[in-house]
Write an enzyme that holds these catalytic residues in place. Structure first.
Site, mmCIF file in Angstrom:
data_model
loop_
_atom_site.group_PDB
_atom_site.id
_atom_site.type_symbol
_atom_site.label_atom_id
_atom_site.label_comp_id
_atom_site.label_asym_id
_atom_site.label_seq_id
_atom_site.Cartn_x
_atom_site.Cartn_y
_atom_site.Cartn_z
ATOM 1 N N PHE A 173 0.858 -1.177 0.000
ATOM 2 C CA PHE A 173 0.000 0.000 0.000
ATOM 3 C C PHE A 173 0.896 1.229 0.000
ATOM 4 C CE2 PHE A 173 -4.606 0.786 1.289
ATOM 5 C CZ PHE A 173 -5.103 -0.202 0.475
ATOM 6 N N GLN B 61 -8.236 14.072 4.699
ATOM 7 C CA GLN B 61 -7.689 13.303 3.582
ATOM 8 C C GLN B 61 -8.676 13.207 2.442
ATOM 9 O OE1 GLN B 61 -6.803 8.774 3.738
ATOM 10 N NE2 GLN B 61 -4.831 9.805 3.701
ATOM 11 N N HIS C 165 -9.055 11.146 -0.590
ATOM 12 C CA HIS C 165 -8.498 9.921 -1.166
ATOM 13 C C HIS C 165 -8.364 10.135 -2.663
ATOM 14 C CE1 HIS C 165 -8.066 5.749 -2.332
ATOM 15 N NE2 HIS C 165 -8.030 5.372 -1.080
ATOM 16 N N LEU D 78 -15.500 5.024 -2.976
ATOM 17 C CA LEU D 78 -14.089 4.679 -2.895
ATOM 18 C C LEU D 78 -13.666 3.601 -3.903
ATOM 19 C CD1 LEU D 78 -11.585 5.321 -1.244
ATOM 20 C CD2 LEU D 78 -12.150 3.402 0.221
ATOM 21 N N GLU E 277 -7.113 1.592 -2.695
ATOM 22 C CA GLU E 277 -5.696 1.778 -3.003
ATOM 23 C C GLU E 277 -5.065 0.445 -3.377
ATOM 24 O OE1 GLU E 277 -3.937 4.367 -0.183
ATOM 25 O OE2 GLU E 277 -1.927 3.622 -0.494
ATOM 26 N N ARG F 192 -1.204 9.290 0.104
ATOM 27 C CA ARG F 192 -2.434 9.721 -0.554
ATOM 28 C C ARG F 192 -2.500 11.212 -0.860
ATOM 29 N NH1 ARG F 192 -6.663 5.962 2.939
ATOM 30 N NH2 ARG F 192 -6.217 4.042 1.774
ATOM 31 N N HIS G 85 -12.381 11.579 2.293
ATOM 32 C CA HIS G 85 -12.349 10.205 2.767
ATOM 33 C C HIS G 85 -12.180 10.074 4.278
ATOM 34 C CE1 HIS G 85 -11.677 5.955 2.563
ATOM 35 N NE2 HIS G 85 -10.434 6.014 2.937
ATOM 36 N N ARG H 222 -2.977 10.345 6.710
ATOM 37 C CA ARG H 222 -2.996 8.958 7.150
ATOM 38 C C ARG H 222 -2.570 8.027 6.015
ATOM 39 N NH1 ARG H 222 -6.492 4.848 6.538
ATOM 40 N NH2 ARG H 222 -8.235 6.085 5.731
#
Lengths: 295, 600
Positions: free
Chosen positions: B121, B235, B237, B251, B254, B310, B376, B411
């Protein structure tokens, strides 16, 4: 996509018939609202709520088919509102949205699904073997595959809604857990680490024997879980094994050897199950654990 | 005064996502009588939407991995604004929390030797995310849900908490809620309260969050006198769906990029190579050839720029679209079809395959996905003590997304599921110890209850000029256009004024119909929480005159490590108004600082 969405777009008017009411009664109310491109049924319901009926009750959460909150019957077909695209419906005709019929109405499209939570509380907990300090579980992917399929369940309860054992016979709810929980029992029974034998209780406490494998549950599952073929039939087969051959069961549990083919098991089971069900109905009650009678 | 039912417990937990249920299991195991209250049905919480995995340095795929590497990745990803102690506890404890889930029945995907498989990730040096295909959140939530049911915790479903209650000293000692089904009031007396209410995404127009993400816990804490920190750090995303309009914001995991997916603009260029910041230059591939070899050989090659944290990827996409190189619907392309076999894609990303097929009529094994940034996650939140999860008001605790500090300014993917396990457990312990150590009975102040119920019912008496749905839409438009992914002073000032108006509009919202399952009423109550939270975000964004992680200022494009890198933006409620002050960031001990000086 282009042809489908073009049909919905172009300032056409949608005629939506939404069920409004509560436990004391109700009826369909008709709302006319302009069509918009790319919408799902839940979008249209939300627009009606925002523009015309602010107190229209509807349950929803993720709007992505992952939480299983927005179950309803769309033109009589059980489905998730968030995953039913308007372009798949014939908008020349009014579109009806009604609450799940298998559960008591709370208000409008919202039903009382507490039955499912009550059953869930009765299922004995997962029981892993004791681990030594620092030891970790080892499992092969092939062994977790089977239970993983059932763990995809989003608990939309559409399978519970369509299962005719409870849909048509409210009193069966006392003794029959329903397809969602047979999948849960199968998941635990096939879990490589679960040490509890769940076969006897599947029939004695949860009424597995009442299922006569009509596959209605499998057909409506939005996650595509093969509830009948992969959960219920193998579980029924194991229930019989428990009576006849505990050693074979134990061997299969340890080695992960596949169960007999669903078709073979279905053939050997359906008549017995039907008979039992008829017998139970004839007696006017279904709490007599037909599957284990005579065991 | 309105009638209500009363329940007295040791620990009241608000929210039944991963953090709330993990906290409940722990508090209950410690012998505290524990109740959980949630806005939806049990098992529907937003945790189910988490897809990619739970980050934990188990070292199953890369034995080189350990908590120090995870800690370093987390702090760097958070642009060093993290509460170092939270990041340390998180990295140290997450492996145990993941293994514990297996003892409760979770079934993660496996390595060939039977251990938990881990995937790559963004921002994680090694493949670190334990996962179940792309439905890890559902697996985690079901596991803690079954655990909570097995230990017999009482759950109050479809119940919205309106305000917290406090005793004469100001310590939190309960809450007032509404049963959504009947519209009747319910009052909890509790020696301690854990907030586990998740995020705030619904104050934005395009968000991956469900209807529940209305900042309830943030607002409850604020109204109870607690501090929030860094509410400007939000955040976006990088990969949300953008087409069709009704799916906008949903979403796209990722995991698509972790499993080999790449980002392309309208010219087919892998544009991320043009956006590698100096901060990540040393550890990021600068050629396609190198990047493509990394998936198989992490020792000799550097990670592809598609897997930068991100915030970096979201800003890059934003710039490409602005420069006119976007996709037809105003995003960019995410392509896995040309990178992996259809079988691989369907096996590793089943729910993405399903989501695009069902909602957009796109077969991701054949065509690229069109994606763009979506709101997100909020990194900011209730200011807590790292070890106990205690807020700055006695009796109040917070865990999961509603708590601040853990993730700093940004994050990393996968760190949210591990966060809610680690700090859910710690909040359960903290709240139970506090409750069990507190003598005397809980006394509910009926005057407070009366004032809350009168306030909640006031929406039915308002004159009918304001509708909750249109006020909510106005809030979302304001936040999306003025306090979005790229911010600037003049727009933030405009937002501040508009929010003052919107708070007034939210106050006079009028509700039609009766109290039974009335979504218009529920939205009116959610709206007052959202407007309070939006003010905190806007004030923080105005005050933080730098760009850092999930806070980007066009007029201050660089980080300012000397001034703003050393402070948290603390917001609190003073005399009925949101006030902001700077608070020094806790300083990291030397032995941890050294981890950032070592070569990697």
């Amino acid at each position: 996509m282009s042809t489908e969405t073009a049909t919905v777009a172009g300032q056409r008017t949608l005629k939506m018939r939404l069920w409004r009411g509560d436990e004391s009664g109700g009826d369909f109310a008709t709302y006319e609202i302009p069509a918009q491109e790319g919408e799902v049924v839940l979008d249209v319901v939300h627009r009606i709520q925002a523009e015309e009926a602010p107190d229209l009750a509807v349950r929803w959460n993720c709007k992505a088919g992952k939480c299983g909150s927005c179950s309803a019957e769309i033109n009589g077909r059980p489905a998730l509102m968030c995953m039913t695209r308007m372009s798949t419906l014939n908008i020349d005709e009014p579109i009806t949205v009604s609450p799940m019929r298998g559960f008591p109405i709370i208000r409008d499209l919202v039903t009382d699904v507490s039955f499912n939570y009550a059953v869930a509380r009765r299922i004995p907990a997962f029981q892993p073997p004791k681990l030594a300090e620092g030891e970790v579980f080892r499992m092969q992917q092939v062994d977790v595959d089977r239970s993983q399929e059932f763990r995809k369940c989003i608990e939309c309860f559409l399978c519970q809604n369509v299962c005719h054992v409870i849909r048509d016979h409210e009193d069966n709810k006392e003794s029959f857990a329903g397809p969602r929980f047979f999948a849960r029992l199968a998941e635990l029974e096939m879990h490589p680490l679960d040490t509890l034998d769940r076969r006897r209780l599947s029939s004695e406490q949860f009424g597995l024997g009442l299922c006569n494998i009509t596959k209605c549950c499998t057909e409506v599952c939005p996650e595509g879980i093969h509830i009948t073929d992969n959960a219920i039939i193998p579980l029924k087969e194991r229930v019989v094994d428990a009576r006849f051959d505990p050693v074979a069961w134990l061997g299969r549990k340890i080695t992960g050897k596949p169960d007999p083919t669903p078709a073979a098991v279905a053939a050997s089971f359906a008549p017995e199950t039907l008979e039992q069900q008829q017998a139970a109905r004839a007696l006017g009650k279904v709490g007599s654990h037909p599957q284990t009678s005579g065991a | 005064m309105s009638e209500f039912e009363t329940h007295i417990v040791d620990v009241l937990i608000i929210g039944a996502g991963g953090a709330g249920l993990r906290a409940a299991a722990e508090a209950s195991a410690m012998g505290a009588s524990t109740a959980v209250v949630c806005k939806s049905l049990l098992g529907k919480a937003h945790t189910v939407m988490a897809e990619g995995g739970v980050a934990a340095a188990l070292g199953n795929v890369w034995p080189e991995d350990n908590w120090k590497v995870h800690f370093r990745d987390t702090m760097r990803g958070g642009k060093m604004l993290n509460n170092w102690r939270m990041a340390q506890l998180h990295a140290q404890e997450s492996p145990d929390r993941v293994l514990e889930l297996e003892q409760w029945g979770a079934l993660f995907d496996r390595t060939p030797d039977g251990k938990i498989l881990q995937r790559d990730f963004g921002g994680h040096r090694y493949a670190r995310l334990a996962h179940v295909g792309d439905r890890t959140g559902l697996e985690l939530l079901r596991t803690v849900q079954h655990r909570a049911v097995d230990v017999g915790i009482e759950v109050f479903m479809e119940c919205k908490i309106v305000r917290l209650l406090h005793d004469a000293t100001g310590a939190v000692n309960g809450a007032v809620g509404i049963w959504r089904e009947t519209g009747k009031f319910i009052v909890f007396g509790a020696k301690s309260v854990v907030l586990a209410t998740g995020g705030v995404g619904k104050m934005y127009k395009f968000t991956s969050n469900s209807w529940e993400g209305t900042g309830d816990g943030h607002a409850l804490a604020l109204w109870a006198g607690a501090d929030l920190i860094d509410m400007e750090c939000i955040q976006f995303h990088p990969t949300g769906m953008i087409w069709p309009p009704s799916a906008r914001g949903l979403l796209v995991t990722e995991g698509v990029r972790g499993d080999g997916g790449v980002l392309k603009n309208i010219d087919g260029e892998r544009f991320m190579f043009n956006y590698i910041s100096d901060y990540f230059k040393a550890e990021t591939s600068d050629t396609i050839e190198e990047a493509d070899q990394w998936y198989e050989n992490k020792r000799d090659f550097r990670r592809p720029p598609e897997l930068l944290p991100r915030d970096e990827v979201a800003r890059a996409i934003n710039s490409e679209v602005k420069a006119g190189r976007g996709s037809p619907h105003g995003g960019v392309f995410l392509d896995i079809a040309s990178r992996r076999s259809p079988e691989d894609i369907r096996r590793r990303l089943p729910s993405m395959y399903h989501q695009f097929k069902e909602l957009a009529d796109v077969d991701i094994t054949k065509d690229a996905m069109e994606i763009g940034p979506t709101c997100h996650y909020i990194m900011g939140g209730v200011r807590v003590d790292a070890d106990t999860a205690a807020a700055t008001v006695s009796g109040l605790f917070a865990a999961g997304e509603v708590a601040g500090g853990m993730h700093g300014a940004n994050r990393l993917g996968g760190n949210s599921l591990s966060d809610l396990l680690v700090f859910g457990r710690r909040a359960g312990i903290g709240a139970a110890e506090y409750a069990l150590g507190k003598s005397g009975e809980v006394v509910i102040d009926e005057l407070q209850v009366a004032s809350v119920t009168a306030h909640a019912l006031s929406f039915f008496d308002n004159d009918g000029s304001e509708n909750a749905y249109s006020a909510h839409q106005a809030l979302q438009d304001t936040m999306q256009s003025l306090v979005g992914i790229i911010r600037t002073e003049s727009e933030l000032v405009e937002a501040k004024d508009k929010l003052a108006e919107l708070s007034e509009r939210a106050r006079v919202v009028s509700v039609e119909g009766h109290r039974q399952f009335n979504p218009g009423w529920h939205l009116a109550l959610d709206l007052e929480a959202m407007t309070a939270v939006a003010q905190c975000t806007t004030l923080g964004a105005l005050e933080r005159q730098e760009s850092r992680g999930g806070h980007t200022r066009e007029d201050h494009p660089l980080p300012d490590n000397e001034v703003f890198g050393k402070v948290n933006m603390a917001t609190s409620f003073v005399d009925g108004q949101v006030r902001l002050r700077r608070e020094p960031l806790p300083e990291m001990p030397t032995e941890l600082k050294e981890l950032f000086e070592e070569a990697h």
